[in-house]
Structures are given as C-alpha cells and as structure tokens.
Enzyme design. Structure first.
Site, mmCIF file in Angstrom:
data_model
loop_
_atom_site.group_PDB
_atom_site.id
_atom_site.type_symbol
_atom_site.label_atom_id
_atom_site.label_comp_id
_atom_site.label_asym_id
_atom_site.label_seq_id
_atom_site.Cartn_x
_atom_site.Cartn_y
_atom_site.Cartn_z
ATOM 1 C CB VAL A 71 -0.920 0.023 1.236
ATOM 2 C CG1 VAL A 71 -1.934 1.158 1.107
ATOM 3 C CG2 VAL A 71 -1.623 -1.315 1.404
ATOM 4 C CB SER A 72 1.742 3.656 -2.652
ATOM 5 O OG SER A 72 1.967 2.712 -3.669
#
Length: 378
Positions: A71-72
């Site tokens: 999840v950036s």
C-alpha cells in the site's frame, strides 16, 4: 461510533499533513483522502494509527521474502492523483490494484457518473481488493490479469494510472488512452532515477510529459515484466543497473570476491551530480547494501573487467584500475540536474524525435525496446 470518529480524525490529520507537505493541492484529492478509510485496506493487525502514517505498508511478500505488493505511501498516492487530475464522469484505468485503496480514491474522484477499472496480476489480491471495495459500497471493476495489456473492452480511458514501475511504456496503454487523456506511470529511466511521469499524447503514439516527480515503486510483475533492473549478488548485496545479464553478474561477483584497491579521494561533494552522472554514463550502477552503508554508486564495465565505487569520500576499484579514473571524471564532470524540471518525451522505437524543446538545453536519450525517451532540462 468511537472507531468511526477516530478514523475520521486520523484521515483529516493525514490530509492536513499532506497539504503542508505539498502532496495534496486540490480539494478533490483532499476530499477523497478524507473520505476513504485507509485502515480497511491494511493487512490484518494494523492499528488505525499506523494506517495513517505517511509510509509504505507491505501487503504481500514473494518466495524470497521480498515485498511484491504494497500500500503506497500516502504522499506519493496524493501526488500522483494530483498529476492525474481526475474529474467526475471520467473513465479511469488503474494498473496494479494491490489492496484496492487507490482504486477507492479514484472511484471517489470519478463520482457516480464515472467508471474505474482496475487490473491486478495476483488473483488472490484482486479478489481481496474487490471484497474490501464491495464492503464499503464502492463500485470498481476489479480484474485479475496482466496489466501490460490494459483492458481493451472498456477502452478508451480518459485517465490511466499505473501504480507499478515500468522501464518502458506498454503500447496498449497508449492505444487505450482517449484523445486529450492523461497517463501517469512510474518510469524507471536510469539507476537512481525513477520518475512519476504524467504523459499526454502529442500525435500518433508520441507522448510528452506535463509533469514529473521523483518516486519509487515496486516493478511490474507478470509475463511482460522483463528481467528487471535489480539483481541479488551475494548475501544482502544487490545491484541496480541498465543491462546486467547473468554473465555480467558473474563477472561482478568475481571482481568483488577478489577485493578492492583504494584509488584515492573523490572530488566532492558528489551527491548533487549523481543524477547527471547516471544519465550520462550507461555503465553506472547503484548498490544496495554492501559495499558501504545504504546505497553506493559505481561504474561497472564487464568487458575490462572493472568496477569502481564511491565509498563516502573515496573511490575503490576492483579489477582494471582505469575504471577509477572514469568514475572520478564522470562524477566530477556531471551536471547538477533537477529531475523534477526535466521534460520527458517518448516516441516509438525507430521514430525520430521532434525538434528539441530547448536547442540550447542539455538532453539525454534512453532507448528501450518499444519506446525511446528524451529527457531535456527546462
């Protein structure tokens, strides 16, 4: 109810931090990030407080124990959404669904009259993301498949966003982009130079950047991923380079095994010139781990064979000692380049570039299989 209030408070606090940092610049992106509960898209056991830290969160790992989906970082997510400039009613394609968080933000941005299609190479991740989105009442057409091919049956798209890095633009993405559309993709251009590029088509299959920003992403997976640019050497040592086939890596390991010679001091400071060095020198490499702490720049020539590396304020050389001279003068003579002020153009391989946007400006060319890229200082 308390959990909902806590989540809302944390979301709003994150948005304010991102505003202050310059990643969030419009009310549309701020609203999306204030509405979508990020904690829902986190791995099990992640606290709400950690979910709203401005950091990358690992979603899954591969057989080697390395991350293959994340999840950036919220700041990077916001920055790319600002580059994308999504408006209500648009049709958007996302490459790399991951947890589904970015797809949820895109769905908020396109609104009830728009459409989001998202492709994920992992069927397991695609299924989990689809369930999360459905649980929140967010409609996204999530598909398991190879994002390299895009989604032809829903094209054309007003916006296309890749959340995975690529060293070359897939022709399908360009073909599926509507006239006047924008494509945002993290482009791996040289060691240490990965840019989130917002592209517009400028005629036929040619594209020109409208904005660029430094970034760092996991690379595209699947049958079209290619050999990659990061290679494990020994233990905790990895090398990043442009063209490093297995035979060259064997040469590199042998050089390192035989030890180095101190070739003397480097002309410093060098940090500001490393981007220019990487652009100008195709033999440039970047080490992760040893030698040195963190990352270490070098020059590798498998034909000599030779390796020279920057170790703080000195140069170490393995093999042919002339490589130290090449590295010394290569870095000393490299220009200071502000990567975020580069204009990037892409033309199909074998096609000529248009006249340079700044005939008096410095430019560099990066050639890949499908597209050639010209980077010009503006």
């Amino acid at each position: 109810m308390n959990d909902e209030r806590t989540s809302a408070r944390l979301r709003n606090a994150l948005v304010e931090r991102l505003r202050l940092g310059g990643s969030v610049r419009t009310e549309a992106v701020a609203s999306a990030m204030a509405e979508v509960p990020r904690e829902v898209f986190m791995p099990g056991g992640t606290s709400s407080a950690r979910a709203y830290e401005d950091r990358v969160v690992v979603l899954s790992i591969d057989a080697r124990g390395l991350p293959d989906s994340t999840v950036s970082q919220p700041a990077m997510i916001a920055l790319m959404l600002e580059q994308l400039a999504v408006r209500p009613g648009m049709r958007v394609l996302e490459i790399g669904t991951g947890s589904g968080y970015n797809a949820a933000l895109l769905a908020h941005l396109v609104g009830a009259t728009g459409e989001v299609v998202s492709v994920e190479v992992s069927a397991e991740l695609a299924g989990a993301a689809a369930r999360r989105l459905a649980g929140l009442g967010i409609h996204v057409d999530v598909r398991a498949g190879d994002g390299w091919a895009g989604v032809a049956d829903r094209a054309p798209f007003d916006r296309i966003e890749a959340t995975v890095g690529v060293p070359d633009l897939p022709p399908a993405w360009v073909e599926q982009l509507a006239p006047g559309g924008v494509l945002v993709a993290p482009m791996w251009l040289r060691p240490g130079l990965e840019l989130a590029v917002a592209w517009e088509r400028t005629g036929g299959a040619a594209l020109t950047s409208v904005s660029v920003a430094r970034c760092g992403f996991l690379q595209l997976r699947g049958p079209h991923a290619g050999p990659g640019r990061t290679h494990a050497l020994t233990g905790d040592l990895a090398v990043i380079g442009e063209d490093l086939p297995p035979a060259a890596l064997d040469v590199l390991r042998d050089l390192i095994d035989h030890g180095a010679v101190d070739a003397g001091p480097v002309l410093g400071p060098v940090d500001a010139r490393l981007t220019g060095f990487a652009l100008a020198e195709p033999r440039s490499v970047l080490f992760l781990g040893h030698p040195g702490d963190g990352t270490t720049w070098g020059l590798f020539d498998p034909e000599r064979p030779a390796l020279a590396v920057l170790m703080r304020d000195r140069i170490l050389v393995y093999g042919d000692r002339d490589a130290a001279v090449d590295l010394y003068y290569g870095v000393a003579g490299a220009p200071v380049v502000d990567a975020e002020r580069l204009r990037v153009e892409a033309v199909l391989a074998g096609t000529a570039f248009p006249p340079a946007p700044r005939p008096d400006g410095r430019s560099w060319t990066v050639e890949r299989e499908r597209y050639h890229y010209r980077l010009t200082e503006m």
